[in-house]
Design an enzyme around this catalytic site. Sequence first.
Site, PDB file in Angstrom:
ATOM      1  CG  ASP A  88      -1.542 -10.035 -12.570  1.00  0.00           C
ATOM      2  OD1 ASP A  88      -0.630 -10.239 -11.743  1.00  0.00           O
ATOM      3  OD2 ASP A  88      -1.411  -9.268 -13.545  1.00  0.00           O
ATOM      4  CD  GLU A 145       2.346  -4.550 -12.131  1.00  0.00           C
ATOM      5  OE1 GLU A 145       1.144  -4.524 -11.802  1.00  0.00           O
ATOM      6  OE2 GLU A 145       3.093  -5.502 -11.814  1.00  0.00           O
TER       7      GLU A 145
END
Length: 798
Positions: A318, A519
């Site tokens: 990621d 997020e």
Amino acid sequence: MAIGTMGRRLCGVGLVALLAGCQGPGEIRSASAPAAEAPAPAPAANTPEALLARMSIERKVAQIIQPDIGSITPEDMRQYRFGTILNGGNSGPYGNDKAPAADWLKLADAFWEASTAPLANGEPVIPAIWATDAVHGHANVPGATVFPHNIALGATGDTDLIRRIGAATAVEIEVTGLDWTFAPTVAVARDDRWGRTYESYSEDPALVTKLGAAMVEGLQGRPGEPGYLGVGKVAATAKHYFGDGGTSQGVDQGDVNGDLADLMAIHAAPYPAAIGAGVASVMASFNSINGTKMHGNKALLTDELRGRLGFGGVVVGDWNGHGQIKGCTNSDCPQALMAGLDIYMVPEDWKALHASLVAQVKDGMIPMSRLDEAVLRVLRLKAQLGILDGEVKPSARTNGGKWALLGSPEHRALAREAVAKSQVILKNAGVLPLKPGARIEVAGSAADNIPQQAGGWSVTWQGGGDLTAKDFPGATSIYAGIAEAAKAAGGEARLAPKGDPASKPDIAIVVFGEPPYAEFSGDRKDLAFRDEEGLALLNAYKARGVPTVAVFLSGRPLWVNRELNAADAFVAAWLPGSEGAGVADVLFGKAQPSGRLSFSWPKTCEGAPLNGSEGALYPVGYGLGFAAPRIAQIPLDETCAALSHDAGAAWFANGKLGAQVQALADNALLPDLRGSGNGIVATGVDRKAQEDARRIAFGPGARVSLTGPASGAAFRITYLVAARPAAPVTVTAGGAKALDITQGLSVAEGKGWREMVLTPACLGETGGKLTFASEAPFAFQIGEITRDAGAAQAECSF
């Protein structure tokens, strides 16, 4: 997982067309095609193994590095020959995160052509592939179909629906020339305070398992069946392996603690089914498991995922996740490769990472065998996608540039179906379905607000901000859907965002909810819904005797006991995306309310890890149909200690402004302290996480201001100065005297992140406004701005 070569996307071009069995544009092989017509292996010279044998160390390393399109050019691609690229949530073609679809395809062609330019040294030419976060449709692209977020799809429980959504999304991705999506998210979210809860299908591992596998099949097709990863299909990614939904207190990228077997039984549960569905890649998670970052966890990335679970595809990192491993930086981290990562997602530091990895392979720190293993997996993914057989540039593929497929009527109808099936009625005192011929007033700032109903990961990473309906061409707001349905039922609907105190409609629909986020920016300390706009409207209508329907937009269940008490009916509409008419389909009874909670709804506002439905107001599986008994609901407890907490303390944190804070460059609004105007340019930069800080660049005489709740508290500002100012820089608060901070900023030059404390001792007052001004060009970075009442009597410091 057996990996072979499958031609895709292309008809009428040489060997690929012959092997793919294409009959015409957009067609794939018939399910009844005989085995003899199956694709043959790629020519021997183009097998992954043969290509690997001809590659230099430098080219091999480039295959496992994934830069962001915002930090590289096609010329960089021509020089380095990266294996893959991505567009982050705020990265659009040519520096424009609102770029039209044609620009996406144009840039895809440019990177393709750069990656396939002949090499003089005889090394093989290997096309690059492009990955994107199409987490609820190809929603980064204006005009694409924006499907409901996963939390809404979880409420449908419908695997066939999810499979069809995956297939539609794959086609729209192909239209713009891309190859790979970082979806589905198969997190099992267990603490709704987590800012990514809406990316999870459910708190129930079994439901996540079922729906996640269905999405993989929709995006890729089924292994062994005609059309798998063929025309109209893209590579999928199961993410984030594993534990992302189980962090302590729901903190994004945090730690997951407990007995490993117990943790895996919940958070790793969806992965065997995704692997069984043939998922092409798995993304490593940011979080730690019992203190060890997943990007560096060999026992789980290699021994468990590869060994026990038998995954043979690509493990991708990621966003700079490798840089969070102890002893690593974004540009130097052999540990991640040795732990089992195959591709480093390194948006900006790709050049330095490439150099360090090459050196580490040459000096033996990284065995050649491990590099070859990772590269071979990348090449096998490309073989699966058919691009090693001489496939043409993206615009020449079967679906490339077929703009009628992007946001097509068929796809929008599918999204509308999904919206209708996801609506969950939590309360209904006999007002739903709405009666034919009703005069309806629709109130609330979210009623005619497509960016808000779309949520995060919509055109931009965080969504909302300066986005408008123009950035979602072809979309329908919730109000527009209600107005159309009311007219069709012989009534009328009138929009009154703030409510009309002089009106007396038959019924009012109040649409309200969370602003968009993504997020860590969406992390919360509790589950109290604080925005009282909807509550005030509901109470005002109630006082006038007007029945009400509350339509609540949110990325998670929240404590809304006050609103539930005030409304006659309450609908959890989640984040429905571009097709707001699906909400009206249920309100008017055109569609039956089949949505059921896939997350338990909180009884109290404090927030705690979920334990099934224990202590919930409404359990998993709850949802009313129209035939449900009209039992008067006992008034819910409206006590919430968290409401008295100072919600205005954080003015800027985690890349977002506080709920009551605005940023301005003189009179130019800077949503979430991002944008430009009047000599100020504010851009996102990484501090602890992706774009969680801002770089503020001043032109001569420019100034930037933040306004928020007035307070006598001190300001605590985390900041970084790369180069000292060349002329005076001042700060003022509440219109009081200007404080010259040039000396303090000069001392901070090159010393990393520091803290500035501004109190009445140096500012005179601290009020509700903070303004920085510079007489000459200057730039500095801001990580956080908070109010601290405890420091109000302290001295100022830099």
